[in-house]
Design a protein around this motif. Sequence first.
Motif, PDB file in Angstrom:
ATOM      1  N   VAL A   1      40.951  36.868  40.477  1.00 51.51           N
ATOM      2  CA  VAL A   1      39.614  37.225  40.017  1.00 51.51           C
ATOM      3  C   VAL A   1      39.026  36.065  39.215  1.00 51.51           C
ATOM      4  O   VAL A   1      37.824  35.777  39.293  1.00 51.51           O
ATOM      5  N   GLU A   2      39.868  35.385  38.457  1.00 56.14           N
ATOM      6  CA  GLU A   2      39.412  34.226  37.690  1.00 56.14           C
ATOM      7  C   GLU A   2      38.908  33.117  38.611  1.00 56.14           C
ATOM      8  O   GLU A   2      37.900  32.471  38.320  1.00 56.14           O
ATOM      9  N   ASP A   3      39.605  32.887  39.724  1.00 56.90           N
ATOM     10  CA  ASP A   3      39.158  31.891  40.697  1.00 56.90           C
ATOM     11  C   ASP A   3      37.775  32.252  41.255  1.00 56.90           C
ATOM     12  O   ASP A   3      36.918  31.390  41.438  1.00 56.90           O
ATOM     13  N   VAL A   4      37.579  33.522  41.546  1.00 61.30           N
ATOM     14  CA  VAL A   4      36.293  33.999  42.058  1.00 61.30           C
ATOM     15  C   VAL A   4      35.190  33.752  41.037  1.00 61.30           C
ATOM     16  O   VAL A   4      34.098  33.280  41.375  1.00 61.30           O
ATOM     17  N   ALA A   5      35.477  34.068  39.773  1.00 56.42           N
ATOM     18  CA  ALA A   5      34.485  33.870  38.711  1.00 56.42           C
ATOM     19  C   ALA A   5      34.120  32.392  38.575  1.00 56.42           C
ATOM     20  O   ALA A   5      32.940  32.043  38.471  1.00 56.42           O
ATOM     21  N   VAL A   6      35.123  31.522  38.574  1.00 55.64           N
ATOM     22  CA  VAL A   6      34.877  30.085  38.433  1.00 55.64           C
ATOM     23  C   VAL A   6      34.040  29.567  39.598  1.00 55.64           C
ATOM     24  O   VAL A   6      33.082  28.808  39.403  1.00 55.64           O
ATOM     25  N   ALA A   7      34.386  29.969  40.816  1.00 54.31           N
ATOM     26  CA  ALA A   7      33.640  29.513  41.985  1.00 54.31           C
ATOM     27  C   ALA A   7      32.200  30.008  41.944  1.00 54.31           C
ATOM     28  O   ALA A   7      31.262  29.262  42.250  1.00 54.31           O
ATOM     29  N   SER A   8      32.005  31.264  41.540  1.00 53.15           N
ATOM     30  CA  SER A   8      30.657  31.824  41.454  1.00 53.15           C
ATOM     31  C   SER A   8      29.825  31.059  40.442  1.00 53.15           C
ATOM     32  O   SER A   8      28.665  30.695  40.713  1.00 53.15           O
ATOM     33  N   SER A   9      30.387  30.811  39.279  1.00 53.75           N
ATOM     34  CA  SER A   9      29.660  30.109  38.232  1.00 53.75           C
ATOM     35  C   SER A   9      29.315  28.682  38.648  1.00 53.75           C
ATOM     36  O   SER A   9      28.227  28.183  38.351  1.00 53.75           O
ATOM     37  N   PHE A  10      30.240  28.040  39.366  1.00 52.45           N
ATOM     38  CA  PHE A  10      30.004  26.653  39.775  1.00 52.45           C
ATOM     39  C   PHE A  10      28.797  26.533  40.700  1.00 52.45           C
ATOM     40  O   PHE A  10      27.970  25.632  40.547  1.00 52.45           O
ATOM     41  N   VAL A  11      28.695  27.438  41.677  1.00 51.71           N
ATOM     42  CA  VAL A  11      27.615  27.297  42.665  1.00 51.71           C
ATOM     43  C   VAL A  11      26.273  27.818  42.162  1.00 51.71           C
ATOM     44  O   VAL A  11      25.223  27.454  42.695  1.00 51.71           O
ATOM     45  N   LEU A  12      26.280  28.648  41.111  1.00 50.79           N
ATOM     46  CA  LEU A  12      25.030  29.197  40.591  1.00 50.79           C
ATOM     47  C   LEU A  12      24.373  28.240  39.608  1.00 50.79           C
ATOM     48  O   LEU A  12      25.043  27.648  38.759  1.00 50.79           O
ATOM     49  N   HIS A  13      23.065  28.129  39.690  1.00 49.13           N
ATOM     50  CA  HIS A  13      22.329  27.426  38.644  1.00 49.13           C
ATOM     51  C   HIS A  13      22.152  28.370  37.462  1.00 49.13           C
ATOM     52  O   HIS A  13      22.358  29.592  37.582  1.00 49.13           O
ATOM     53  N   THR A  14      21.801  27.844  36.304  1.00 49.47           N
ATOM     54  CA  THR A  14      21.541  28.690  35.150  1.00 49.47           C
ATOM     55  C   THR A  14      20.396  29.650  35.475  1.00 49.47           C
ATOM     56  O   THR A  14      19.351  29.238  35.971  1.00 49.47           O
ATOM     57  N   GLY A  15      20.639  30.922  35.239  1.00 51.31           N
ATOM     58  CA  GLY A  15      19.670  31.944  35.619  1.00 51.31           C
ATOM     59  C   GLY A  15      19.975  32.591  36.959  1.00 51.31           C
ATOM     60  O   GLY A  15      19.393  33.626  37.288  1.00 51.31           O
ATOM     61  N   GLY A  16      20.868  31.978  37.736  1.00 49.05           N
ATOM     62  CA  GLY A  16      21.280  32.581  38.995  1.00 49.05           C
ATOM     63  C   GLY A  16      22.106  33.834  38.747  1.00 49.05           C
ATOM     64  O   GLY A  16      22.608  34.063  37.644  1.00 49.05           O
ATOM     65  N   LYS A  17      22.259  34.644  39.784  1.00 48.39           N
ATOM     66  CA  LYS A  17      22.934  35.931  39.618  1.00 48.39           C
ATOM     67  C   LYS A  17      24.051  36.108  40.639  1.00 48.39           C
ATOM     68  O   LYS A  17      24.071  35.460  41.687  1.00 48.39           O
ATOM     69  N   ALA A  18      24.976  37.018  40.307  1.00 50.69           N
ATOM     70  CA  ALA A  18      26.080  37.352  41.204  1.00 50.69           C
ATOM     71  C   ALA A  18      26.308  38.851  41.150  1.00 50.69           C
ATOM     72  O   ALA A  18      26.190  39.470  40.091  1.00 50.69           O
ATOM     73  N   ALA A  19      26.649  39.440  42.294  1.00 53.14           N
ATOM     74  CA  ALA A  19      26.919  40.872  42.371  1.00 53.14           C
ATOM     75  C   ALA A  19      28.304  41.093  42.967  1.00 53.14           C
ATOM     76  O   ALA A  19      28.679  40.457  43.963  1.00 53.14           O
ATOM     77  N   PHE A  20      29.053  42.006  42.354  1.00 53.29           N
ATOM     78  CA  PHE A  20      30.435  42.282  42.743  1.00 53.29           C
ATOM     79  C   PHE A  20      30.640  43.786  42.871  1.00 53.29           C
ATOM     80  O   PHE A  20      29.955  44.580  42.232  1.00 53.29           O
ATOM     81  N   VAL A  21      31.641  44.177  43.666  1.00 52.79           N
ATOM     82  CA  VAL A  21      32.131  45.550  43.681  1.00 52.79           C
ATOM     83  C   VAL A  21      33.607  45.485  43.319  1.00 52.79           C
ATOM     84  O   VAL A  21      34.340  44.600  43.768  1.00 52.79           O
ATOM     85  N   PHE A  22      34.046  46.423  42.470  1.00 54.20           N
ATOM     86  CA  PHE A  22      35.394  46.322  41.920  1.00 54.20           C
ATOM     87  C   PHE A  22      35.922  47.708  41.616  1.00 54.20           C
ATOM     88  O   PHE A  22      35.215  48.711  41.730  1.00 54.20           O
ATOM     89  N   ARG A  23      37.193  47.769  41.218  1.00 60.27           N
ATOM     90  CA  ARG A  23      37.813  49.024  40.837  1.00 60.27           C
ATOM     91  C   ARG A  23      37.584  49.291  39.341  1.00 60.27           C
ATOM     92  O   ARG A  23      37.807  48.393  38.513  1.00 60.27           O
ATOM     93  N   PRO A  24      37.173  50.487  38.967  1.00 59.35           N
ATOM     94  CA  PRO A  24      36.894  50.783  37.556  1.00 59.35           C
ATOM     95  C   PRO A  24      38.085  50.525  36.634  1.00 59.35           C
ATOM     96  O   PRO A  24      37.911  50.053  35.503  1.00 59.35           O
ATOM     97  N   GLU A  25      39.309  50.802  37.097  1.00 63.04           N
ATOM     98  CA  GLU A  25      40.475  50.624  36.239  1.00 63.04           C
ATOM     99  C   GLU A  25      40.775  49.156  35.950  1.00 63.04           C
ATOM    100  O   GLU A  25      41.536  48.849  35.033  1.00 63.04           O
ATOM    101  N   ARG A  26      40.167  48.242  36.715  1.00 69.23           N
ATOM    102  CA  ARG A  26      40.349  46.813  36.458  1.00 69.23           C
ATOM    103  C   ARG A  26      39.038  46.137  36.048  1.00 69.23           C
ATOM    104  O   ARG A  26      38.921  44.923  36.102  1.00 69.23           O
ATOM    105  N   LEU A  27      38.067  46.947  35.628  1.00 64.04           N
ATOM    106  CA  LEU A  27      36.759  46.390  35.278  1.00 64.04           C
ATOM    107  C   LEU A  27      36.862  45.349  34.179  1.00 64.04           C
ATOM    108  O   LEU A  27      36.189  44.313  34.235  1.00 64.04           O
ATOM    109  N   TRP A  28      37.694  45.594  33.178  1.00 63.57           N
ATOM    110  CA  TRP A  28      37.801  44.629  32.087  1.00 63.57           C
ATOM    111  C   TRP A  28      38.344  43.292  32.598  1.00 63.57           C
ATOM    112  O   TRP A  28      37.938  42.232  32.117  1.00 63.57           O
ATOM    113  N   VAL A  29      39.243  43.314  33.581  1.00 64.51           N
ATOM    114  CA  VAL A  29      39.756  42.073  34.176  1.00 64.51           C
ATOM    115  C   VAL A  29      38.600  41.254  34.739  1.00 64.51           C
ATOM    116  O   VAL A  29      38.506  40.033  34.528  1.00 64.51           O
ATOM    117  N   LEU A  30      37.702  41.924  35.446  1.00 63.22           N
ATOM    118  CA  LEU A  30      36.548  41.239  36.026  1.00 63.22           C
ATOM    119  C   LEU A  30      35.609  40.719  34.947  1.00 63.22           C
ATOM    120  O   LEU A  30      35.219  39.545  34.956  1.00 63.22           O
TER     121      LEU A  30
END
Length: 230
Positions: free
Chosen positions: A140-169
């Motif tokens: 999940v950390e790799d996904v976050a890093v990759a998302s942040s890298f390709v987004l410009h400031t102000g860009g957005k990202a949308a994810f679907v995840f499991r509620p029991e691991r929401l804090w991990v995301l």
Amino acid sequence: MPQTIEHLPNGLTLRQDDRFFKLGQDSVLLAAFARPRRNARVLDLGCGTGALALLVYRPDLTITGLELQQGALDLFRQSIADNGVDITALQGDLREIRTLLPHGSMDYVICNPPYFGRDAGKNAPAPEKRTARQDISCTVEDVAVASSFVLHTGGKAAFVFRPERLWVLLEALARVRLVPKRLRFVHQNALAAPSAVLAECRKGGSAEGLIVEPPLFVESEEYRAIYRKS
């Protein structure tokens, strides 16, 4: 491997086979939840056979799908040709995102990240499908890093995840300046615990202003309307 054709709610078609995860509820709901602006540059990160990219397709969007597994990407490219749409299918490892796409080159990222930890045990998927659903090839950390890298400031990202691991995301997103702005929980009905959570984040900005939207019930007209969309 025999292929099947799935007809998507927006009228496009998706090629699938049993080697890879097939179209499921989570991708359909994430596509309905995501809100890329007009003429946005959109990245489907870890796109698999391309379900999300095809579901969010609009002629005004510039869409790229990035996928590690060549077989899944081949199916995606066949679906692109079948539908006659202009989508780029890119092979590569999201952990090497800096060598694949320019920094700040995207306005919006969509991603159905790995749900299961490495020690998921009996809840983990079958071995041939773990690349997509267990954080072996990426975390999940790799996904976050990759998302942040390709987004410009102000860009957005949308994810679907499991509620029991929401804090991990959310913890992984916070480390790379992706601030949650919208959350929506998915429930079977009003008496059931949530089975999924949809999250939209913005790169940079204040941590204030999080909107928790009304729950989405599977047993509802709204849910049925998402599947009837055309």
